[in-house]
Motif scaffolding. Structure first.
Motif, PDB file in Angstrom:
ATOM      1  N   SER A   1      -1.986   7.737  11.427  1.00 27.14           N
ATOM      2  CA  SER A   1      -0.893   6.962  12.035  1.00 27.14           C
ATOM      3  C   SER A   1       0.415   7.751  12.095  1.00 27.14           C
ATOM      4  O   SER A   1       1.267   7.480  12.942  1.00 27.14           O
ATOM      5  CB  SER A   1      -0.692   5.639  11.298  1.00 27.14           C
ATOM      6  OG  SER A   1      -0.264   5.858   9.984  1.00 27.14           O
ATOM      7  N   LEU A   2       0.596   8.740  11.218  1.00 25.67           N
ATOM      8  CA  LEU A   2       1.839   9.537  11.285  1.00 25.67           C
ATOM      9  C   LEU A   2       1.881  10.319  12.602  1.00 25.67           C
ATOM     10  O   LEU A   2       2.924  10.416  13.254  1.00 25.67           O
ATOM     11  CB  LEU A   2       1.943  10.496  10.088  1.00 25.67           C
ATOM     12  CG  LEU A   2       3.273  11.241   9.999  1.00 25.67           C
ATOM     13  CD1 LEU A   2       4.410  10.293   9.637  1.00 25.67           C
ATOM     14  CD2 LEU A   2       3.208  12.377   8.980  1.00 25.67           C
TER      15      LEU A   2
ATOM     16  N   LYS B   1      -4.107   6.647   0.231  1.00 26.23           N
ATOM     17  CA  LYS B   1      -3.451   5.350   0.009  1.00 26.23           C
ATOM     18  C   LYS B   1      -3.821   4.868  -1.384  1.00 26.23           C
ATOM     19  O   LYS B   1      -4.992   4.971  -1.774  1.00 26.23           O
ATOM     20  CB  LYS B   1      -3.971   4.373   1.066  1.00 26.23           C
ATOM     21  CG  LYS B   1      -3.447   2.970   1.003  1.00 26.23           C
ATOM     22  CD  LYS B   1      -4.247   1.934   0.274  1.00 26.23           C
ATOM     23  CE  LYS B   1      -5.663   1.700   0.638  1.00 26.23           C
ATOM     24  NZ  LYS B   1      -6.287   0.573  -0.102  1.00 26.23           N
TER      25      LYS B   1
ATOM     26  N   GLU C   1       0.875  -1.167   0.000  1.00 29.90           N
ATOM     27  CA  GLU C   1       0.000   0.000   0.000  1.00 29.90           C
ATOM     28  C   GLU C   1       0.911   1.215   0.000  1.00 29.90           C
ATOM     29  O   GLU C   1       1.839   1.292   0.821  1.00 29.90           O
ATOM     30  CB  GLU C   1      -0.891  -0.002   1.238  1.00 29.90           C
ATOM     31  CG  GLU C   1      -1.831  -1.194   1.261  1.00 29.90           C
ATOM     32  CD  GLU C   1      -2.885  -1.123   2.355  1.00 29.90           C
ATOM     33  OE1 GLU C   1      -2.696  -0.351   3.320  1.00 29.90           O
ATOM     34  OE2 GLU C   1      -3.880  -1.851   2.240  1.00 29.90           O
TER      35      GLU C   1
ATOM     36  N   ASP D   1     -12.912   6.628   1.376  1.00 30.73           N
ATOM     37  CA  ASP D   1     -12.415   5.499   2.179  1.00 30.73           C
ATOM     38  C   ASP D   1     -10.891   5.487   2.202  1.00 30.73           C
ATOM     39  O   ASP D   1     -10.288   4.982   3.160  1.00 30.73           O
ATOM     40  CB  ASP D   1     -12.858   4.165   1.553  1.00 30.73           C
ATOM     41  CG  ASP D   1     -14.177   3.654   2.117  1.00 30.73           C
ATOM     42  OD1 ASP D   1     -14.839   4.405   2.858  1.00 30.73           O
ATOM     43  OD2 ASP D   1     -14.542   2.505   1.802  1.00 30.73           O
ATOM     44  N   THR D   2     -10.273   5.970   1.145  1.00 33.33           N
ATOM     45  CA  THR D   2      -8.821   5.804   0.990  1.00 33.33           C
ATOM     46  C   THR D   2      -8.049   7.131   1.070  1.00 33.33           C
ATOM     47  O   THR D   2      -6.833   7.130   0.929  1.00 33.33           O
ATOM     48  CB  THR D   2      -8.492   5.143  -0.365  1.00 33.33           C
ATOM     49  OG1 THR D   2      -8.928   6.005  -1.417  1.00 33.33           O
ATOM     50  CG2 THR D   2      -9.172   3.791  -0.517  1.00 33.33           C
TER      51      THR D   2
ATOM     52  N   ASP E   1      -4.071  13.258   2.894  1.00 30.44           N
ATOM     53  CA  ASP E   1      -3.255  12.068   2.605  1.00 30.44           C
ATOM     54  C   ASP E   1      -4.104  11.069   1.832  1.00 30.44           C
ATOM     55  O   ASP E   1      -5.323  11.260   1.685  1.00 30.44           O
ATOM     56  CB  ASP E   1      -2.670  11.432   3.887  1.00 30.44           C
ATOM     57  CG  ASP E   1      -3.734  11.001   4.888  1.00 30.44           C
ATOM     58  OD1 ASP E   1      -4.858  10.657   4.471  1.00 30.44           O
ATOM     59  OD2 ASP E   1      -3.454  10.993   6.096  1.00 30.44           O
TER      60      ASP E   1
ATOM     61  N   ARG F   1     -14.283   6.248  11.563  1.00 30.42           N
ATOM     62  CA  ARG F   1     -13.277   5.773  12.529  1.00 30.42           C
ATOM     63  C   ARG F   1     -13.505   6.391  13.905  1.00 30.42           C
ATOM     64  O   ARG F   1     -13.336   5.744  14.921  1.00 30.42           O
ATOM     65  CB  ARG F   1     -11.867   6.158  12.056  1.00 30.42           C
ATOM     66  CG  ARG F   1     -11.418   5.476  10.770  1.00 30.42           C
ATOM     67  CD  ARG F   1      -9.955   5.797  10.460  1.00 30.42           C
ATOM     68  NE  ARG F   1      -9.529   5.249   9.190  1.00 30.42           N
ATOM     69  CZ  ARG F   1      -9.388   5.968   8.058  1.00 30.42           C
ATOM     70  NH1 ARG F   1      -9.623   7.274   8.059  1.00 30.42           N
ATOM     71  NH2 ARG F   1      -9.010   5.384   6.948  1.00 30.42           N
TER      72      ARG F   1
ATOM     73  N   LYS G   1     -13.405   8.955   5.716  1.00 35.94           N
ATOM     74  CA  LYS G   1     -13.662   7.816   6.611  1.00 35.94           C
ATOM     75  C   LYS G   1     -13.302   8.094   8.072  1.00 35.94           C
ATOM     76  O   LYS G   1     -13.729   7.342   8.958  1.00 35.94           O
ATOM     77  CB  LYS G   1     -12.883   6.612   6.092  1.00 35.94           C
ATOM     78  CG  LYS G   1     -13.349   5.287   6.625  1.00 35.94           C
ATOM     79  CD  LYS G   1     -12.640   4.179   5.870  1.00 35.94           C
ATOM     80  CE  LYS G   1     -12.714   2.862   6.539  1.00 35.94           C
ATOM     81  NZ  LYS G   1     -11.839   1.887   5.869  1.00 35.94           N
TER      82      LYS G   1
HETATM   83  P1  5GP Z   1      -3.121   6.153   8.236  1.00 38.46           P
HETATM   84  O1  5GP Z   1      -1.816   5.411   8.058  1.00 38.46           O
HETATM   85  O2  5GP Z   1      -2.915   7.536   8.747  1.00 38.46           O
HETATM   86  O3  5GP Z   1      -4.129   5.374   8.991  1.00 38.46           O
HETATM   87  O4  5GP Z   1      -3.726   6.299   6.763  1.00 38.46           O
HETATM   88  C1  5GP Z   1      -3.156   7.184   5.813  1.00 38.46           C
HETATM   89  C2  5GP Z   1      -4.092   7.301   4.605  1.00 38.46           C
HETATM   90  O5  5GP Z   1      -4.134   6.079   3.904  1.00 38.46           O
HETATM   91  C3  5GP Z   1      -5.542   7.627   4.991  1.00 38.46           C
HETATM   92  O6  5GP Z   1      -6.079   8.449   3.984  1.00 38.46           O
HETATM   93  C4  5GP Z   1      -6.220   6.271   5.005  1.00 38.46           C
HETATM   94  O7  5GP Z   1      -7.579   6.394   4.665  1.00 38.46           O
HETATM   95  C5  5GP Z   1      -5.441   5.528   3.923  1.00 38.46           C
HETATM   96  N1  5GP Z   1      -5.262   4.107   4.283  1.00 38.46           N
HETATM   97  C6  5GP Z   1      -4.214   3.524   4.879  1.00 38.46           C
HETATM   98  N2  5GP Z   1      -4.392   2.202   5.029  1.00 38.46           N
HETATM   99  C7  5GP Z   1      -5.571   1.922   4.501  1.00 38.46           C
HETATM  100  C8  5GP Z   1      -6.340   0.717   4.353  1.00 38.46           C
HETATM  101  O8  5GP Z   1      -5.932  -0.389   4.711  1.00 38.46           O
HETATM  102  N3  5GP Z   1      -7.558   0.861   3.785  1.00 38.46           N
HETATM  103  C9  5GP Z   1      -8.051   2.066   3.350  1.00 38.46           C
HETATM  104  N4  5GP Z   1      -9.265   2.127   2.804  1.00 38.46           N
HETATM  105  N5  5GP Z   1      -7.348   3.205   3.463  1.00 38.46           N
HETATM  106  C10 5GP Z   1      -6.131   3.152   4.033  1.00 38.46           C
END
Ligand code: 5GP
Length: 234
Positions: free
Chosen positions: A100-101, A177, A90, A196-197, A175, A215, A211
């Protein structure tokens, strides 16, 4: 296009074969998961909204020279896509600190970053998609050095294009993915791009249109997704 056999069911989508071996049907579900599927729910109409948003985004990227797996919008919940071999990574780009950052580095949400941050995660649900680097990717044989270069360049280009795309409708791309796939010797953009992404904040108000509303139990989730669809459809 005839839907034949179900070949994959993920958290948000189902893939079906068609009579053309190069093409699949991607079906968008209303199911939503977060925190490595520890939180599960349903967002009413999400599949329909995301299918339409992803279509708009893929169509826009195509006009800017990005090759994607998108072939055709079929109906409310389905699009026709090229059958790719998904690279099990990913790829995340961050324009501001969030999610997560912030957790990993102790940063305040929304902190401006001096340049975009590029991250790779190993696509492995049972491990919670851990953060990995180029050296892990090579050591595990997940992608070649040339593929990593292509993926990096493509992702940065897509970030620039999407930032511009969303800014025009008064949304800041915080941000996102993406997932990429191998198709006839090339790396192309796969999966989906949707609320979602991505993290999408309304410019001016900072209102979250993604999303994170699910969450964090912020409510008005469907309304936020609908608002993104309304704007990308303008
Ligand atoms: P974070 O690492 O901060 O949770 O995600 C960073 C970005 O990537 C966010 O926009 C989040 O929605 C997307 N993202 C990260 N991992 C996933 C995943 O497994 N599924 C989806 N749908 N989005 C993800």
């Amino acid at each position: 296009m005839q839907k034949l056999n179900k070949i994959y069911e993920g958290k948000a989508k189902i893939l079906y074969t068609t009579e053309n071996p190069d093409l699949l049907i991607q079906y968008f579900k209303d199911d939503a998961t977060a925190f490595n599927a520890q939180k599960k729910g349903v967002i009413d109409q999400k599949g329909i909204i995301n299918n339409k948003i992803a279509t708009k985004v893929f169509e826009f990227l195509k006009t800017r020279g990005i090759v994607t797996h998108f072939e055709q919008f079929l109906n409310d919940r389905e699009m026709l896509i090229k059958k790719v071999e998904i690279v099990p990574i990913e790829v995340i780009i961050r324009n501001r600190a969030a999610g997560s950052l912030c957790r990993i580095l102790g940063l305040p949400e929304g902190m401006t970053l001096k340049c975009p941050v590029l991250e790779f995660c190993y696509k492995k649900d049972e491990l919670g998609d851990p953060l990995i680097n180029e050296s892990h990717i090579l050591a595990l044989g997940l992608a070649t050095e040339q593929e990593i270069k292509t993926i990096t360049q493509m992702t940065l280009t897509i970030n620039g294009l999407l930032k511009e795309f969303f800014a025009k409708i008064n949304i800041e791309l915080i941000d996102f993915k993406i997932e990429l796939g191998r198709y006839k010797g090339s790396i192309i953009l796969a999966d989906e791009i949707s609320p979602d992404t991505c993290r999408l904040w309304e410019i001016g108000t900072g209102n979250k249109l993604d999303k994170d509303r699910f969450r964090r139990d912020m409510g008005q989730i469907e309304e936020a997704y609908q608002e993104v669809l309304r704007r990308v459809s303008q």
